[in-house]
Design an enzyme around this catalytic site. Structure first.
Site, PDB file in Angstrom:
ATOM      1  N   ASP A 106      -1.074   8.829  12.359  1.00 26.56           N
ATOM      2  CA  ASP A 106       0.276   8.713  12.870  1.00 26.56           C
ATOM      3  C   ASP A 106       0.374   9.378  14.235  1.00 26.56           C
ATOM      4  O   ASP A 106       0.204  10.591  14.348  1.00 26.56           O
ATOM      5  CB  ASP A 106       1.235   9.381  11.874  1.00 26.56           C
ATOM      6  CG  ASP A 106       2.664   9.012  12.142  1.00 26.56           C
ATOM      7  OD1 ASP A 106       3.007   8.819  13.317  1.00 26.56           O
ATOM      8  OD2 ASP A 106       3.448   8.923  11.182  1.00 26.56           O
ATOM      9  N   LEU A 130       0.832  -1.216   0.000  1.00 22.28           N
ATOM     10  CA  LEU A 130       0.000   0.000   0.000  1.00 22.28           C
ATOM     11  C   LEU A 130       0.856   1.252   0.000  1.00 22.28           C
ATOM     12  O   LEU A 130       0.405   2.317  -0.384  1.00 22.28           O
ATOM     13  CB  LEU A 130      -0.901   0.014   1.238  1.00 22.28           C
ATOM     14  CG  LEU A 130      -1.977  -1.064   1.303  1.00 22.28           C
ATOM     15  CD1 LEU A 130      -2.659  -1.058   2.673  1.00 22.28           C
ATOM     16  CD2 LEU A 130      -3.009  -0.853   0.205  1.00 22.28           C
ATOM     17  N   PHE A 154      10.203   4.261   7.773  1.00 17.04           N
ATOM     18  CA  PHE A 154      10.712   3.147   8.568  1.00 17.04           C
ATOM     19  C   PHE A 154      10.249   1.769   8.109  1.00 17.04           C
ATOM     20  O   PHE A 154      10.538   0.778   8.761  1.00 17.04           O
ATOM     21  CB  PHE A 154      10.361   3.354  10.043  1.00 17.04           C
ATOM     22  CG  PHE A 154      10.898   4.644  10.581  1.00 17.04           C
ATOM     23  CD1 PHE A 154      12.260   4.834  10.709  1.00 17.04           C
ATOM     24  CD2 PHE A 154      10.043   5.670  10.913  1.00 17.04           C
ATOM     25  CE1 PHE A 154      12.771   6.026  11.183  1.00 17.04           C
ATOM     26  CE2 PHE A 154      10.547   6.869  11.397  1.00 17.04           C
ATOM     27  CZ  PHE A 154      11.911   7.053  11.528  1.00 17.04           C
ATOM     28  N   GLU A 202      -6.147  -0.593  10.950  1.00 22.86           N
ATOM     29  CA  GLU A 202      -7.360  -0.431  10.154  1.00 22.86           C
ATOM     30  C   GLU A 202      -6.940  -0.026   8.729  1.00 22.86           C
ATOM     31  O   GLU A 202      -6.021   0.768   8.551  1.00 22.86           O
ATOM     32  CB  GLU A 202      -8.192   0.696  10.796  1.00 22.86           C
ATOM     33  CG  GLU A 202      -9.456   1.044  10.068  1.00 22.86           C
ATOM     34  CD  GLU A 202     -10.209   2.199  10.767  1.00 22.86           C
ATOM     35  OE1 GLU A 202      -9.773   2.663  11.843  1.00 22.86           O
ATOM     36  OE2 GLU A 202     -11.224   2.616  10.216  1.00 22.86           O
ATOM     37  N   VAL A 261       3.995  -0.866   4.063  1.00 21.37           N
ATOM     38  CA  VAL A 261       2.646  -1.205   4.515  1.00 21.37           C
ATOM     39  C   VAL A 261       1.999  -2.077   3.441  1.00 21.37           C
ATOM     40  O   VAL A 261       2.086  -1.767   2.251  1.00 21.37           O
ATOM     41  CB  VAL A 261       1.804   0.075   4.745  1.00 21.37           C
ATOM     42  CG1 VAL A 261       0.428  -0.276   5.284  1.00 21.37           C
ATOM     43  CG2 VAL A 261       2.514   1.034   5.697  1.00 21.37           C
ATOM     44  N   ASP A 280       1.454  16.629  15.738  1.00 19.23           N
ATOM     45  CA  ASP A 280       1.984  16.517  14.369  1.00 19.23           C
ATOM     46  C   ASP A 280       0.877  16.232  13.359  1.00 19.23           C
ATOM     47  O   ASP A 280       1.022  15.352  12.508  1.00 19.23           O
ATOM     48  CB  ASP A 280       3.064  15.428  14.323  1.00 19.23           C
ATOM     49  CG  ASP A 280       3.934  15.537  13.072  1.00 19.23           C
ATOM     50  OD1 ASP A 280       3.983  16.637  12.465  1.00 19.23           O
ATOM     51  OD2 ASP A 280       4.556  14.535  12.694  1.00 19.23           O
ATOM     52  N   LYS A 297       5.065   3.018   1.202  1.00 22.72           N
ATOM     53  CA  LYS A 297       6.368   2.879   1.844  1.00 22.72           C
ATOM     54  C   LYS A 297       6.599   4.131   2.675  1.00 22.72           C
ATOM     55  O   LYS A 297       6.412   5.248   2.178  1.00 22.72           O
ATOM     56  CB  LYS A 297       7.432   2.774   0.740  1.00 22.72           C
ATOM     57  CG  LYS A 297       8.802   2.448   1.199  1.00 22.72           C
ATOM     58  CD  LYS A 297       9.694   2.206  -0.019  1.00 22.72           C
ATOM     59  CE  LYS A 297      11.129   1.969   0.354  1.00 22.72           C
ATOM     60  NZ  LYS A 297      11.817   3.128   0.884  1.00 22.72           N
ATOM     61  N   GLY A 298       6.943   3.947   3.929  1.00 20.02           N
ATOM     62  CA  GLY A 298       7.228   5.096   4.786  1.00 20.02           C
ATOM     63  C   GLY A 298       8.705   5.138   5.099  1.00 20.02           C
ATOM     64  O   GLY A 298       9.492   4.360   4.552  1.00 20.02           O
ATOM     65  N   LYS A 349      13.569  -3.824  12.693  1.00 19.74           N
ATOM     66  CA  LYS A 349      14.158  -3.476  13.988  1.00 19.74           C
ATOM     67  C   LYS A 349      15.483  -2.715  13.811  1.00 19.74           C
ATOM     68  O   LYS A 349      15.801  -1.843  14.604  1.00 19.74           O
ATOM     69  CB  LYS A 349      14.371  -4.739  14.828  1.00 19.74           C
ATOM     70  CG  LYS A 349      13.062  -5.342  15.313  1.00 19.74           C
ATOM     71  CD  LYS A 349      13.298  -6.576  16.158  1.00 19.74           C
ATOM     72  CE  LYS A 349      11.986  -7.111  16.687  1.00 19.74           C
ATOM     73  NZ  LYS A 349      12.140  -8.374  17.408  1.00 19.74           N
TER      74      LYS A 349
HETATM   75  P1  AMP Z   1       3.720   5.205   6.664  1.00 23.82           P
HETATM   76  O1  AMP Z   1       4.852   4.301   6.883  1.00 23.82           O
HETATM   77  O2  AMP Z   1       2.741   5.205   7.810  1.00 23.82           O
HETATM   78  O3  AMP Z   1       4.157   6.593   6.276  1.00 23.82           O
HETATM   79  O4  AMP Z   1       2.878   4.619   5.440  1.00 23.82           O
HETATM   80  C1  AMP Z   1       3.389   4.586   4.140  1.00 23.82           C
HETATM   81  C2  AMP Z   1       2.247   4.639   3.137  1.00 23.82           C
HETATM   82  O5  AMP Z   1       1.437   3.484   3.248  1.00 23.82           O
HETATM   83  C3  AMP Z   1       1.314   5.822   3.353  1.00 23.82           C
HETATM   84  O6  AMP Z   1       1.743   6.890   2.618  1.00 23.82           O
HETATM   85  C4  AMP Z   1      -0.030   5.291   2.856  1.00 23.82           C
HETATM   86  O7  AMP Z   1      -0.150   5.556   1.481  1.00 23.82           O
HETATM   87  C5  AMP Z   1       0.072   3.809   3.074  1.00 23.82           C
HETATM   88  N1  AMP Z   1      -0.642   3.431   4.301  1.00 23.82           N
HETATM   89  C6  AMP Z   1      -0.171   3.460   5.558  1.00 23.82           C
HETATM   90  N2  AMP Z   1      -1.071   3.030   6.439  1.00 23.82           N
HETATM   91  C7  AMP Z   1      -2.164   2.703   5.719  1.00 23.82           C
HETATM   92  C8  AMP Z   1      -3.466   2.202   6.073  1.00 23.82           C
HETATM   93  N3  AMP Z   1      -3.791   1.949   7.332  1.00 23.82           N
HETATM   94  N4  AMP Z   1      -4.357   1.983   5.075  1.00 23.82           N
HETATM   95  C9  AMP Z   1      -4.010   2.245   3.784  1.00 23.82           C
HETATM   96  N5  AMP Z   1      -2.818   2.727   3.403  1.00 23.82           N
HETATM   97  C10 AMP Z   1      -1.894   2.953   4.353  1.00 23.82           C
END
Ligand code: AMP
Length: 309
Positions: free
Chosen positions: A187, A52, A57, A124, A60, A169, A54-55, A79
């Protein structure tokens, strides 16, 4: 790292809280799950689907819990990354805070587990993804969309503040949308649970309240300030104090150097709400209750909290 399933600890705390789980098919597995020990989730409980996002860290993935077939988002954090960036403490706090919050506009953290190398967060699933992307795609949002999101945020933050949680934030990157277009605060990496005045400098430059920029003590009202920034950004497409350099952004925030460009056309009521939130003296900012009662919100916000986009 902490282990455990939020669902299980909730169940042990009694029926009143169980009711909050209504609508989540996880409930179907009460018997099986309560018979298991705390923290007994593992990767075997999930079928992993498409990535879905990539953040910073980790990644997803869309995932499905095998027994209930319930769709979730599974966040995988290495980790090694946690060690490298020294964010163990922050992550632990994020998990503890988020897993104890249950509100329609706050992304549920159902539980977490880990293996040798990774930590998995069971979240969720927010079908429509980041609000940030919607904003970039459309350049700016309509007054109906903006008011609906601000009302949802005010509602969620009132719930957080009541539980002594300051988010610190809120920004479009941290806001997700579910399949109905309902906003979800996602977040809690910078959030803190405390009744004391705080001093730690955190958050993202453009969204920082003057008391944070000036490194004074601060309280819940930093989140109210952020709603003013977001409301402006939704309607104009850029945050109000954006500048070439960090020093200029800070100067503009400290001076409340607020301008409303002629385009896009924004109503006087929306500008009134923004002006009443972007106030230097934090105690003078509009309260969350007053935001929800503001004429612009009352006139424009969708009462169901959903947006077609
Ligand atoms: P994050 O590591 O939380 O920044 O998530 C990276 C990307 O994954 C985000 O930019 C969203 O596009 C996607 N994402 C994160 N959490 C969710 C979620 N609960 N449902 C759908 N997409 C998500």
């Amino acid at each position: 790292m902490p282990r455990g399933s939020q669902m299980e600890s909730k169940r042990r705390r009694g029926e009143a809280e169980e009711e909050e789980e209504e609508g989540y098919p996880w409930k179907k597995q009460t018997t099986t799950r309560t018979q298991r020990k705390k923290g007994d989730w593992s990767l075997k409980d999930f079928e992993i689907g498409k990535p879905l996002g990539k953040g910073k860290f980790g990644r997803v993935y869309l995932a499905r819990e095998v027994q209930s077939k319930y769709i979730v988002a599974l966040k995988v954090i290495f980790k090694k990354q946690i060690e490298k960036y020294g964010i163990g403490h922050q992550l632990r706090r994020e998990l503890e805070i988020q897993s104890n919050l249950g509100h329609p506009n706050i992304l549920r953290l159902f539980g977490w587990f880990h293996d040798e190398e990774r930590i998995f967060l069971i979240l969720e699933y927010a079908h429509r993804g980041e609000l940030y992307k919607l904003l970039r795609r459309n350049n700016f949002l309509s007054e109906t969309q903006s008011a609906t999101y601000i009302a949802s945020l005010a509602n969620a933050l009132a719930y957080c503040h009541q539980k002594h949680v300051i988010h610190r934030d809120i920004k479009p990157e941290n806001l997700l949308l579910d399949h109905q277009g309902q906003l979800k605060i996602a977040d809690f990496g910078w959030s803190v649970q405390s009744e004391k005045k705080r001093r730690t400098m955190c958050g993202t430059l453009d969204y920082l309240a003057p008391e944070l920029v000036e490194q004074r003590t601060y309280d819940y009202a930093v989140d109210n300030w952020t709603l003013g920034i977001l409301c402006y950004e939704f309607l104009y497409g850029v945050p109000p104090f954006e500048a070439e350099s960090q020093a200029d952004t800070f100067r503009r925030i400290k001076e409340i150097d607020l301008n409303f460009p002629p385009a896009p056309l924004v109503s006087a009521e929306a500008k009134d709400l923004i002006t009443k939130l972007l106030v230097k003296e934090s105690s003078q900012r509009l309260s969350l209750q007053k935001i929800m009662e503001h004429p612009w919100i009352v006139k424009n916000a969708d009462p169901t909290g959903t947006c077609k986009n």
